[in-house]
Design a protein around this motif. Structure first.
Motif, PDB file in Angstrom:
ATOM      1  N   ARG A  84      22.347  17.737  32.534  1.00  0.00           N
ATOM      2  CA  ARG A  84      23.631  18.395  32.456  1.00  0.00           C
ATOM      3  C   ARG A  84      23.375  19.946  32.351  1.00  0.00           C
ATOM      4  O   ARG A  84      22.213  20.249  31.886  1.00  0.00           O
ATOM      5  CB  ARG A  84      24.604  18.019  31.281  1.00  0.00           C
ATOM      6  N   GLY A  85      24.216  20.842  32.745  1.00  0.00           N
ATOM      7  CA  GLY A  85      24.050  22.076  32.597  1.00  0.00           C
ATOM      8  C   GLY A  85      24.740  22.805  31.338  1.00  0.00           C
ATOM      9  O   GLY A  85      25.824  22.308  30.843  1.00  0.00           O
ATOM     10  N   PHE A  86      23.990  23.763  30.758  1.00  0.00           N
ATOM     11  CA  PHE A  86      24.705  24.449  29.310  1.00  0.00           C
ATOM     12  C   PHE A  86      24.427  25.863  29.313  1.00  0.00           C
ATOM     13  O   PHE A  86      23.716  26.477  30.180  1.00  0.00           O
ATOM     14  CB  PHE A  86      23.666  23.485  28.354  1.00  0.00           C
ATOM     15  N   VAL A  87      25.350  26.619  28.670  1.00  0.00           N
ATOM     16  CA  VAL A  87      25.010  27.832  28.414  1.00  0.00           C
ATOM     17  C   VAL A  87      25.247  28.098  26.951  1.00  0.00           C
ATOM     18  O   VAL A  87      26.120  27.477  26.170  1.00  0.00           O
ATOM     19  CB  VAL A  87      26.100  28.780  29.041  1.00  0.00           C
ATOM     20  N   ALA A  88      24.157  28.827  26.170  1.00  0.00           N
ATOM     21  CA  ALA A  88      24.357  29.026  24.557  1.00  0.00           C
ATOM     22  C   ALA A  88      23.939  30.474  24.254  1.00  0.00           C
ATOM     23  O   ALA A  88      23.129  30.976  25.261  1.00  0.00           O
ATOM     24  CB  ALA A  88      23.583  27.997  24.097  1.00  0.00           C
ATOM     25  N   ALA A  89      24.181  31.215  23.472  1.00  0.00           N
ATOM     26  CA  ALA A  89      23.531  32.206  22.808  1.00  0.00           C
ATOM     27  C   ALA A  89      22.113  32.168  22.649  1.00  0.00           C
ATOM     28  O   ALA A  89      21.732  31.010  22.219  1.00  0.00           O
ATOM     29  CB  ALA A  89      24.329  32.727  21.715  1.00  0.00           C
ATOM     30  N   TRP A  90      21.489  33.052  22.844  1.00  0.00           N
ATOM     31  CA  TRP A  90      19.867  33.112  22.713  1.00  0.00           C
ATOM     32  C   TRP A  90      19.523  34.054  21.472  1.00  0.00           C
ATOM     33  O   TRP A  90      19.633  35.206  21.305  1.00  0.00           O
ATOM     34  CB  TRP A  90      19.151  33.345  24.063  1.00  0.00           C
ATOM     35  N   ASP A  91      18.893  33.333  20.479  1.00  0.00           N
ATOM     36  CA  ASP A  91      18.363  34.334  19.308  1.00  0.00           C
ATOM     37  C   ASP A  91      17.252  34.943  19.320  1.00  0.00           C
ATOM     38  O   ASP A  91      16.397  35.456  18.444  1.00  0.00           O
ATOM     39  CB  ASP A  91      18.518  33.530  17.805  1.00  0.00           C
ATOM     40  N   GLY A  92      16.347  34.783  20.550  1.00  0.00           N
ATOM     41  CA  GLY A  92      14.827  35.092  20.633  1.00  0.00           C
ATOM     42  C   GLY A  92      14.056  34.101  20.718  1.00  0.00           C
ATOM     43  O   GLY A  92      12.886  34.401  21.217  1.00  0.00           O
ATOM     44  N   LYS A  94      15.263  30.373  20.385  1.00  0.00           N
ATOM     45  CA  LYS A  94      15.856  29.100  20.361  1.00  0.00           C
ATOM     46  C   LYS A  94      17.359  29.444  20.749  1.00  0.00           C
ATOM     47  O   LYS A  94      17.836  30.634  20.537  1.00  0.00           O
ATOM     48  CB  LYS A  94      15.654  28.349  19.217  1.00  0.00           C
ATOM     49  N   LEU A  95      18.278  28.462  21.344  1.00  0.00           N
ATOM     50  CA  LEU A  95      19.825  28.756  21.500  1.00  0.00           C
ATOM     51  C   LEU A  95      20.321  28.682  20.142  1.00  0.00           C
ATOM     52  O   LEU A  95      19.735  28.235  19.114  1.00  0.00           O
ATOM     53  CB  LEU A  95      20.204  27.551  22.254  1.00  0.00           C
ATOM     54  N   THR A  96      21.323  29.342  19.859  1.00  0.00           N
ATOM     55  CA  THR A  96      22.281  29.553  18.696  1.00  0.00           C
ATOM     56  C   THR A  96      23.562  28.545  19.069  1.00  0.00           C
ATOM     57  O   THR A  96      24.072  28.949  19.760  1.00  0.00           O
ATOM     58  CB  THR A  96      22.543  30.729  18.601  1.00  0.00           C
ATOM     59  N   ASN A  97      23.992  27.865  18.174  1.00  0.00           N
ATOM     60  CA  ASN A  97      25.036  26.883  17.956  1.00  0.00           C
ATOM     61  C   ASN A  97      26.313  27.767  18.017  1.00  0.00           C
ATOM     62  O   ASN A  97      26.171  28.770  17.119  1.00  0.00           O
ATOM     63  CB  ASN A  97      25.219  26.016  17.270  1.00  0.00           C
ATOM     64  N   PRO A  98      27.473  27.494  18.348  1.00  0.00           N
ATOM     65  CA  PRO A  98      27.861  26.388  19.155  1.00  0.00           C
ATOM     66  C   PRO A  98      27.259  26.710  20.722  1.00  0.00           C
ATOM     67  O   PRO A  98      27.226  27.751  21.049  1.00  0.00           O
ATOM     68  CB  PRO A  98      29.427  26.217  19.228  1.00  0.00           C
ATOM     69  N   VAL A  99      27.222  25.363  21.346  1.00  0.00           N
ATOM     70  CA  VAL A  99      26.833  25.423  22.781  1.00  0.00           C
ATOM     71  C   VAL A  99      28.245  25.927  23.455  1.00  0.00           C
ATOM     72  O   VAL A  99      29.108  25.550  23.034  1.00  0.00           O
ATOM     73  CB  VAL A  99      26.426  24.201  23.229  1.00  0.00           C
ATOM     74  N   GLY A 130      25.769  42.894  26.892  1.00  0.00           N
ATOM     75  CA  GLY A 130      24.183  43.175  26.400  1.00  0.00           C
ATOM     76  C   GLY A 130      23.627  42.230  25.427  1.00  0.00           C
ATOM     77  O   GLY A 130      22.534  42.407  25.127  1.00  0.00           O
ATOM     78  N   ALA A 131      24.638  41.063  25.053  1.00  0.00           N
ATOM     79  CA  ALA A 131      23.755  40.119  24.518  1.00  0.00           C
ATOM     80  C   ALA A 131      23.018  39.104  25.395  1.00  0.00           C
ATOM     81  O   ALA A 131      23.193  38.994  26.373  1.00  0.00           O
ATOM     82  CB  ALA A 131      25.075  39.299  23.681  1.00  0.00           C
ATOM     83  N   GLN A 132      21.953  38.565  24.427  1.00  0.00           N
ATOM     84  CA  GLN A 132      21.344  37.547  25.522  1.00  0.00           C
ATOM     85  C   GLN A 132      21.947  36.078  25.350  1.00  0.00           C
ATOM     86  O   GLN A 132      22.205  35.430  24.220  1.00  0.00           O
ATOM     87  CB  GLN A 132      19.661  37.441  25.102  1.00  0.00           C
ATOM     88  N   TYR A 133      21.752  35.430  26.430  1.00  0.00           N
ATOM     89  CA  TYR A 133      22.197  34.118  26.559  1.00  0.00           C
ATOM     90  C   TYR A 133      20.935  33.167  27.062  1.00  0.00           C
ATOM     91  O   TYR A 133      20.198  33.760  27.941  1.00  0.00           O
ATOM     92  CB  TYR A 133      23.458  33.781  27.376  1.00  0.00           C
ATOM     93  N   LEU A 178      16.997  21.715  20.040  1.00  0.00           N
ATOM     94  CA  LEU A 178      17.046  22.907  20.779  1.00  0.00           C
ATOM     95  C   LEU A 178      17.525  24.109  20.027  1.00  0.00           C
ATOM     96  O   LEU A 178      17.296  25.297  20.441  1.00  0.00           O
ATOM     97  CB  LEU A 178      17.964  22.803  22.062  1.00  0.00           C
ATOM     98  N   SER A 179      18.152  23.824  18.911  1.00  0.00           N
ATOM     99  CA  SER A 179      18.904  24.753  18.104  1.00  0.00           C
ATOM    100  C   SER A 179      18.076  25.094  16.767  1.00  0.00           C
ATOM    101  O   SER A 179      18.258  25.885  16.001  1.00  0.00           O
ATOM    102  CB  SER A 179      20.168  24.616  17.626  1.00  0.00           C
TER     103      SER A 179
END
Length: 217
Positions: A84-92, A94-99, A130-133, A178-179
């Motif tokens: 599956r494909g996903f998008v989430a915020a990135w904390d540098g 790992k991903l940050t919940n929620p997806v 300007g945020a990373q994902y 992943l989180s």
């Protein structure tokens, strides 16, 4: 009143409104595909081990609605690869919940010997300027006990996108890792990708104008 002056004024208003609407609904595509030679790849993506491949990206300052993204895969070994494909915020790391986005299941059939493009419609997903994902594909939720892996297209010889990098995770069927666990960052390497964005109010128009992030090599 229907004087020539009034008609001219109405015409000017209509033209201005049309121009504003076209500007509001313009879609822009960020892509490094011109720099991808259609052959370079990294593997193995899929079941059983390295189940997640992703591309970190930085949200544009003005085009903050994400309409979709595309990656490129071909078979490496074993059976089909379900993912599956996903998008989430990135904390540098790992991903940050929620997806923020999860697609329906996609499948790369076994013995697919040429690269196939997989596109995911994110339907105007709002992002913070300007945020990373991280836009990523993961097989973790779709393991079927039949091993199957794929190659993913990459730009291996140059850093084609300064706003992010390729990241991977050997998380197997453990999607929650992943989180919680740092991903592996591949500095100087990017997935071959396209990502579609639009400004606020412009997420639904199918026409788009696109350009490469960097010139083709």
């Amino acid at each position: 009143m229907n004087t020539p002056l009034a008609r001219s004024f109405r015409t000017a208003l209509c033209a201005a409104a049309l121009t504003g609407a076209l500007h509001s609904f313009a879609q822009i595509t960020f892509t490094n595909s011109p720099a991808w030679n259609g052959a370079d790849y990294i593997f193995p993506f899929g079941e059983p081990d390295v189940a997640t491949f992703g591309q970190v990206f930085t949200a544009d300052a003005s085009n903050t609605l994400m309409n979709g993204f595309t990656f490129h895969l071909r078979s490496e070994s074993g059976g089909s690869v379900d993912f599956r494909g996903f998008v989430a915020a990135w904390d540098g790391t790992k991903l940050t919940n929620p997806v923020l986005f999860e697609s329906n299941q996609q499948s790369l059939p076994a013995n697919t010997n040429v690269f196939q493009s997989f596109s995911f419609d994110t339907a105007g997903l709002p992002l913070a300027p300007g945020a990373q994902y991280v836009a990523f594909i993961s097989a973790s939720l779709d393991f079927d006990t039949v091993a199957g892996t794929a190659d993913a297209g990459i730009t291996a010889t140059q850093d084609t996108y300064p706003g992010g990098k390729m990241v991977i995770a050997a998380n197997g069927s453990n999607f929650s890792a992943l989180s919680t666990d740092p991903w592996i960052e591949l500095d100087g390497m990017d997935l071959a990708f396209s990502m579609d964005f639009a400004p606020e109010g412009g997420g639904a128009v199918p026409e788009s104008s696109s350009f490469g992030l960097l010139a083709a090599k």
